[in-house]
Design a protein around this motif. Structure first.
Motif, PDB file in Angstrom:
ATOM      1  N   LYS A 101      67.880 123.610  -6.256  1.00 13.28           N
ATOM      2  CA  LYS A 101      66.586 123.222  -5.690  1.00 13.28           C
ATOM      3  C   LYS A 101      66.373 121.717  -5.910  1.00 13.28           C
ATOM      4  O   LYS A 101      65.445 121.307  -6.615  1.00 13.28           O
ATOM      5  N   PRO A 102      67.226 120.890  -5.332  1.00 10.15           N
ATOM      6  CA  PRO A 102      67.134 119.450  -5.621  1.00 10.15           C
ATOM      7  C   PRO A 102      65.803 118.822  -5.220  1.00 10.15           C
ATOM      8  O   PRO A 102      65.317 117.915  -5.906  1.00 10.15           O
ATOM      9  N   ASP A 103      65.199 119.295  -4.144  1.00  9.92           N
ATOM     10  CA  ASP A 103      63.909 118.722  -3.727  1.00  9.92           C
ATOM     11  C   ASP A 103      62.814 119.042  -4.734  1.00  9.92           C
ATOM     12  O   ASP A 103      61.968 118.192  -5.035  1.00  9.92           O
ATOM     13  N   ALA A 104      62.823 120.247  -5.265  1.00  8.02           N
ATOM     14  CA  ALA A 104      61.823 120.635  -6.263  1.00  8.02           C
ATOM     15  C   ALA A 104      62.031 119.840  -7.552  1.00  8.02           C
ATOM     16  O   ALA A 104      61.060 119.390  -8.178  1.00  8.02           O
ATOM     17  N   PHE A 105      63.286 119.644  -7.938  1.00  6.92           N
ATOM     18  CA  PHE A 105      63.580 118.854  -9.139  1.00  6.92           C
ATOM     19  C   PHE A 105      63.119 117.409  -8.951  1.00  6.92           C
ATOM     20  O   PHE A 105      62.467 116.831  -9.825  1.00  6.92           O
ATOM     21  N   LYS A 106      63.414 116.833  -7.807  1.00  9.60           N
ATOM     22  CA  LYS A 106      62.991 115.454  -7.524  1.00  9.60           C
ATOM     23  C   LYS A 106      61.473 115.337  -7.522  1.00  9.60           C
ATOM     24  O   LYS A 106      60.918 114.353  -8.003  1.00  9.60           O
ATOM     25  N   LYS A 111      56.658 113.302 -10.127  1.00  9.74           N
ATOM     26  CA  LYS A 111      55.338 113.540 -10.725  1.00  9.74           C
ATOM     27  C   LYS A 111      55.301 112.959 -12.139  1.00  9.74           C
ATOM     28  O   LYS A 111      54.326 112.319 -12.533  1.00  9.74           O
ATOM     29  N   TYR A 112      56.377 113.173 -12.883  1.00  6.09           N
ATOM     30  CA  TYR A 112      56.454 112.630 -14.245  1.00  6.09           C
ATOM     31  C   TYR A 112      56.423 111.100 -14.208  1.00  6.09           C
ATOM     32  O   TYR A 112      55.724 110.467 -15.004  1.00  6.09           O
ATOM     33  N   GLN A 113      57.150 110.517 -13.283  1.00  2.22           N
ATOM     34  CA  GLN A 113      57.148 109.063 -13.139  1.00  2.22           C
ATOM     35  C   GLN A 113      55.741 108.552 -12.829  1.00  2.22           C
ATOM     36  O   GLN A 113      55.270 107.578 -13.432  1.00  2.22           O
ATOM     37  N   GLY A 143      56.246 121.956 -17.563  1.00  2.00           N
ATOM     38  CA  GLY A 143      56.514 122.444 -16.215  1.00  2.00           C
ATOM     39  C   GLY A 143      57.971 122.288 -15.820  1.00  2.00           C
ATOM     40  O   GLY A 143      58.586 123.197 -15.259  1.00  2.00           O
ATOM     41  N   CYS A 144      58.537 121.153 -16.125  1.00  2.00           N
ATOM     42  CA  CYS A 144      59.935 120.896 -15.766  1.00  2.00           C
ATOM     43  C   CYS A 144      60.876 121.754 -16.612  1.00  2.00           C
ATOM     44  O   CYS A 144      61.855 122.306 -16.113  1.00  2.00           O
TER      45      CYS A 144
END
Length: 153
Positions: A101-106, A111-113, A143-144
């Protein structure tokens, strides 16, 4: 006599393949080690922030800025260390969902950034303001970790 020739080259081919495989493995481990290092740095910042909130360390605006700066620096680098060939090895805790799920990870990383930058921009001058920003930032961690980390401890 010509039938024996392929067999004499077989050990040479295996040796050459092994030589080229070693740098690929090293690259994997380097990426894994770097992201583990970054998470340790993030953990140190989180512990320092938690200590201030618990009254175990004195709060100061400079220390708050240091905590959020360290977290933001990690946030900005962390996503660079997930090449396809770093899914396993060196006790990685990276979950398959990172690559599935690369889009969800990004999105989680972005969001963290954004939240670490917002915490820096808020520049909390007292413990209450620091606590609000710190809660926003550390909510990202939980969350991550739920979806993108496999706890191997």
């Amino acid at each position: 006599m010509s039938a024996a020739r392929p067999f004499t080259f077989a050990p040479l081919v295996v040796a050459i393949a092994a030589i080229f495989a070693v740098p690929a493995i090293a690259a994997n481990l380097d990426a894994i080690k770097e992201r583990q290092h970054l998470m340790k740095e993030n953990g140190k910042a989180t512990k320092a922030g938690a200590a201030m909130l618990k009254g175990q360390a004195e709060f100061s605006p400079d220390k708050a800025k240091e905590v959020f700066t360290q977290m933001h620096e990690v946030a900005m680098k962390f996503g660079d260390y997930f090449p396809e060939d770093s899914k396993t090895g060196n006790k990685t805790e990276a979950a398959p969902a990172i690559w599935n799920k690369p889009d969800a990870f990004k999105a989680e990383l972005m969001k963290y950034q954004k939240d670490t930058q917002a915490a820096l921009d808020a520049n909390p001058q007292d413990l209450k303001a620091f606590g609000q920003s710190f809660a926003m930032v550390t909510k990202n961690c939980k969350g991550c970790h739920q979806e993108f980390r496999v706890d191997k401890r």
